[in-house]
Design an enzyme around this catalytic site. Structure first.
Site, PDB file in Angstrom:
ATOM      1  N   HIS A  84      -1.739   1.265   9.700  1.00 16.58           N
ATOM      2  CA  HIS A  84       0.191   1.304   9.783  1.00 16.58           C
ATOM      3  C   HIS A  84       0.202   2.234  11.159  1.00 16.58           C
ATOM      4  O   HIS A  84       1.538   2.529  11.173  1.00 16.58           O
ATOM      5  CB  HIS A  84       0.554   1.521   8.236  1.00 16.58           C
ATOM      6  N   ASP A 220      -6.298  -0.569   5.664  1.00 14.33           N
ATOM      7  CA  ASP A 220      -5.315  -0.065   6.271  1.00 14.33           C
ATOM      8  C   ASP A 220      -6.381   0.767   7.385  1.00 14.33           C
ATOM      9  O   ASP A 220      -6.112   2.488   7.449  1.00 14.33           O
ATOM     10  CB  ASP A 220      -4.584   1.104   5.540  1.00 14.33           C
ATOM     11  N   SER A 649      -1.379  10.433   7.279  1.00 18.98           N
ATOM     12  CA  SER A 649      -2.243   8.535   7.350  1.00 18.98           C
ATOM     13  C   SER A 649      -3.216   9.038   8.101  1.00 18.98           C
ATOM     14  O   SER A 649      -2.774   9.205   9.560  1.00 18.98           O
ATOM     15  CB  SER A 649      -1.043   8.009   7.647  1.00 18.98           C
TER      16      SER A 649
HETATM   17  N1  ARG Z   1       3.195   4.676   2.546  1.00 19.63           N
HETATM   18  C1  ARG Z   1       1.904   5.446   3.463  1.00 19.63           C
HETATM   19  C2  ARG Z   1       2.697   6.090   3.985  1.00 19.63           C
HETATM   20  O1  ARG Z   1       4.083   6.475   3.721  1.00 19.63           O
HETATM   21  C3  ARG Z   1       1.991   3.758   4.437  1.00 19.63           C
HETATM   22  C4  ARG Z   1       2.754   2.706   4.727  1.00 19.63           C
HETATM   23  C5  ARG Z   1       2.456   1.619   5.266  1.00 19.63           C
HETATM   24  N2  ARG Z   1       2.430   0.510   5.147  1.00 19.63           N
HETATM   25  C6  ARG Z   1       3.693  -0.314   4.266  1.00 19.63           C
HETATM   26  N3  ARG Z   1       2.691  -1.120   3.640  1.00 19.63           N
HETATM   27  N4  ARG Z   1       4.769   0.115   4.687  1.00 19.63           N
HETATM   28  O2  ARG Z   1       2.938   5.690   4.879  1.00 19.63           O
HETATM   29  N1  GLU Z   2       0.686   7.040   4.017  1.00 21.75           N
HETATM   30  C1  GLU Z   2       1.317   8.276   4.805  1.00 21.75           C
HETATM   31  C2  GLU Z   2       1.327   8.707   6.511  1.00 21.75           C
HETATM   32  O1  GLU Z   2       1.856   8.141   6.641  1.00 21.75           O
HETATM   33  C3  GLU Z   2       0.441   9.167   3.464  1.00 21.75           C
HETATM   34  C4  GLU Z   2       0.713   9.352   2.288  1.00 21.75           C
HETATM   35  C5  GLU Z   2       1.560  10.817   1.509  1.00 21.75           C
HETATM   36  O2  GLU Z   2       2.522  10.762   1.964  1.00 21.75           O
HETATM   37  O3  GLU Z   2       1.518  11.240   1.288  1.00 21.75           O
HETATM   38  O4  GLU Z   2       1.489   9.887   6.774  1.00 21.75           O
END
Ligand code: ARG
Ligand code: GLU
Length: 714
Positions: A84, A220, A649
């Site tokens: 991502h 990921d 991330s």
């Molecule tokens: N929650 C994760 C972060 O904050 C991953 C986001 C990307 N993945 C998704 N399915 N949108 O960034």
């Molecule tokens: N998916 C998050 C990012 O893009 C990390 C997850 C979080 O917020 O802890 O940095």
């Protein structure tokens, strides 16, 4: 009996709280953390993590783009980060005929690696505290404005001093709301090429359905390579550049992970707000989060429908959808978590204790006696205007994309007589247009416009709306009417837009005055810019000032205690243990997932749960190679009690020996309130098991040659 006992022992082992709240400053580990880390099992030293004289872990970690982390995993500058995090790049290289989102991408040799203009990675060269230097000449009796100017001038001077005559990028950032300052010196590499990415059915498996959720089966990750000039120093893209030879890269642990073992995450956490007063948390839970969530629900419903109808739209809006949905879901988890923790009440109790501490001493009364009262006043004013502010951002500025485009033309038009600014804005608009058109679907945008206008006009108090919008309200609330504005607008026609830009002159503005959509946008935006934003900014400044004083008081009250500094997108260490958790009463989540769980999840009715054929075959044939866990399964992800946030991330998840065991990519939904209040019982970060990345590269993609440059610890 025996079984019972060992279960108790197991329970104690697993459930005693190991989590350590905090994102710690690498240069201060020796003073505050290393002893505790070593007690928890870490076998190395503070210098192994951060050292300016010898290579250390920090030399293998980068700020990837503007908001992710990546780590170097070979002597030839190979870098791993999240899928991502590389998503924007993968998407930009994708078309219907080369659909790297659906099919994945693997460079078979270095000449096939794909160039990414605009992408950079930054290594931290060093960091130092510079509070005294930043505060030079600052006296309490100077006005706020003069203090600000002096601080800005001091910061400029510091930056210059550290820049190595322009070799380095230098940042000076406040910690503890400006009670301390640090300087950060970076080496920035701008030739970063895409090496490999699995298909979204692996890299984004579970998609937005599983996003923020444990248990998780997402692969990921994506691979990039850093290139440098012949001298191994940063250089602009050139086909002659060579793979960067890093001072340090991470060895990869293939021996696996165990529950309870020490783990740390080293990366660039973006923002946390652990010292907010109760009034701020209340505003967040009751107004800010719910309004933003509702606006995004509207957007997502429309995008979802359109993307399902047309594969071209699916590609065009994939990245946008993911971005909108990500915070949307997090805000909901955060609100729930804060309510469950009774965060407002907890903060109120802290504030009572704080007041008592102040009352013990008349000096404190003088210095800090009005803090809570001022907060109360500020936040009650802010809560009035917060809805208008949040919804303007969500539904106008970042609502229908046509508004975003108009906004750019409007800004350019306003600068028409500025001989420096105007050409710059014009060029940036010209650069912006091809990408805009590539990923723009007018039919989708035409639906967004009325739906988002509706929530804006209905929820924002009429005193925060321009006269034009109040007068036209009943028209604008009629979807057919606002769509007719859209259809008649120059900005819905790509040829006219290009022509407008090419021949732009002072007459163009007159012509635009006849475009009703342009008029609507400029009415909304100028009203916002003149009547909402200034009040909002003024209140935010006042709050920041109070928050700085509050922070100073807390630092004084807790003197001698170890207090974490909020995250500020600089390199931090957080540590904990590999461990599962109890998301709700009666349920316990184990700490790891495996391929069999992904196969079980597959569901033809849910696009997010599509498993690629090749992966199914590998599973059926049990063709796992050496990439298995102790139960003979292919591991996918694990969770651990590291205090992380957005920006982490792609961060390396490291074991007691300093080896890479995983790549951080998410947090569990039940713990997303950790940006405001950390709960060691429920806050868990989610990481990809590095062995799954190796399995996918080798067995699934047939790109095993990439493993040859890695250092695998078996
Ligand atoms: N929650 C994760 C972060 O904050 C991953 C986001 C990307 N993945 C998704 N399915 N949108 O960034
Ligand atoms: N998916 C998050 C990012 O893009 C990390 C997850 C979080 O917020 O802890 O940095």
């Amino acid at each position: 009996m025996k079984k019972g006992l060992s279960l108790i022992v197991f329970f104690l082992l697993v459930h005693s709280v190991f989590a350590v709240e905090g994102m710690w400053i690498p240069t201060l580990l020796k003073k505050y953390n290393i002893e505790e880390m070593q007690k928890m099992g870490f076998k190395l030293t503070a210098e192994d993590i951060y050292d300016v004289n010898h290579s250390s872990m920090k030399d293998a970690i980068v700020l990837f783009g503007s908001g992710c982390t990546g780590e170097v995993i070979s002597g030839d500058g190979l870098l791993i980060t999240n899928h991502h995090c590389g998503f924007g790049q993968i998407q930009k290289h994708s078309t219907l005929s080369h659909d790297y989102l659906t099919d994945g991408f693997w460079a078979k040799n270095r000449s096939e690696e794909l160039v990414n203009p605009g992408l950079s990675v930054q290594f931290l060269v060093r960091m130092e505290e510079v509070t005294t230097e930043v505060m030079k000449g600052i006296k309490e009796d100077l006005s706020d404005d003069i203090q600000k100017k002096q601080i800005a001038a001091n910061i400029e001077a510091i930056k210059k001093g550290y820049s190595g005559k322009g070799t380095f990028q230098v940042d000076v950032k406040p910690l503890y709301y400006g009670n301390q300052y640090f300087v950060y010196v970076y080496e920035v590499f701008k030739d970063v090429r895409l090496v490999g990415a699995p298909p979204v059915s692996i890299g984004k498996f579970g998609g937005d359905t599983d996003n923020w959720v444990w248990p998780r089966h997402t692969g990921d990750f994506s691979l990039f390579r850093i290139y440098a000039g012949k001298n191994n120093k940063p250089a602009a893209y050139s086909p002659d550049n060579l793979p960067y030879r890093p001072k340090k890269f991470f060895p990869i642990n293939m021996k696996g992970i165990r529950e309870g073992e020490f783990t740390m995450v080293f990366g660039f956490p973006g923002t946390t707000q652990e010292y907010l007063p109760s009034m701020a948390v209340k505003l967040l839970i009751e107004k800010s989060n719910p309004n933003k969530v509702d606006a995004r629900t509207i957007k997502l419903n429309i995008l979802e429908k359109q993307m399902a109808k047309d594969p071209k739209v699916r590609i065009q809006y994939a990245s946008k959808y993911a971005g909108i949905s990500n915070s949307w879901k997090k805000w909901q988890g955060e609100t729930n978590g804060l309510i469950r923790l009774k965060a407002v009440e907890k903060k109120q109790r802290d504030e009572i204790a704080f007041s008592k501490w102040i009352k013990q001493n008349s000096d404190r009364e003088k210095k800090y006696g009005r803090i809570l009262e001022t907060f109360q006043q500020n936040y009650s004013e802010l809560s009035e205007i917060q809805i208008a502010y949040d919804l303007y951002n969500e539904t106008v500025l970042r609502g229908a994309e046509i508004f975003g485009l108009i906004s750019r033309f409007d800004l350019m038009g306003q600068a028409i007589s500025d001989t420096a600014k105007y050409p710059r804005l014009k060029k940036s608009l010209a650069d912006f247009l091809p990408g805009y058109f590539k990923d723009y679907d007018a039919a989708t945008d035409r639906q967004l416009l009325p739906a988002l206008l509706k929530i804006y006009l209905e929820r924002v108090d009429s005193k925060y709306l321009p006269a034009y919008a109040n007068d036209q309200k009943s028209n604008l609330l009629n979807a057919e009417y606002s769509q007719s504005l859209f259809n008649k607008s120059i900005f819905s026609d790509s040829l006219k837009i290009k022509e407008l830009l090419t021949n732009y002159n002072s007459k163009s503005i007159k012509k635009l005055q006849k475009d009703k959509l342009y008029l609507l946008f400029t009415a909304l935006s100028s009203h916002f810019n003149q009547n909402i934003d200034p009040i909002y900014q003024k209140l935010s400044q006042a709050i920041l000032k109070t928050q700085k004083l509050y922070m100073a008081a807390i630092l004084e009250m807790k003197e001698g205690e170890r207090l974490m500094a909020d995250a500020n997108l600089t390199l931090r260490v957080t540590y904990g243990k590999v461990e599962g958790f109890e998301p709700k009463d009666g349920v316990y989540y184990q700490y790891f997932t495996a391929l069999k769980g992904m196969i079980e999840k597959q569901n033809p009715a849910i696009a997010d749960y599509f498993v690629p054929e090749k992966l199914k075959q590998l599973y059926q044939a049990k063709d796992y190679g050496k990439y298995t866990n102790s139960t003979g399964e292919v591991p996918i992800a694990f969770c651990a009690s590291n205090h992380t946030t957005g920006g982490n991330s792609g961060s390396p998840v490291i074991n007691a020996d300093g080896e890479l065991i995983g790549v951080n990519f998410d947090r569990c939904w039940e713990g997303t309130m950790s940006d405001v209040l950390f709960d060691p019982e429920r806050c868990r970060n989610i990481a990809l098991d590095i062995r799954y990345a190796l399995f996918i590269i080798d067995k699934f993609a047939g790109a095993g040659y990439l493993l040859e440059e890695m250092q695998l610890i078996k």
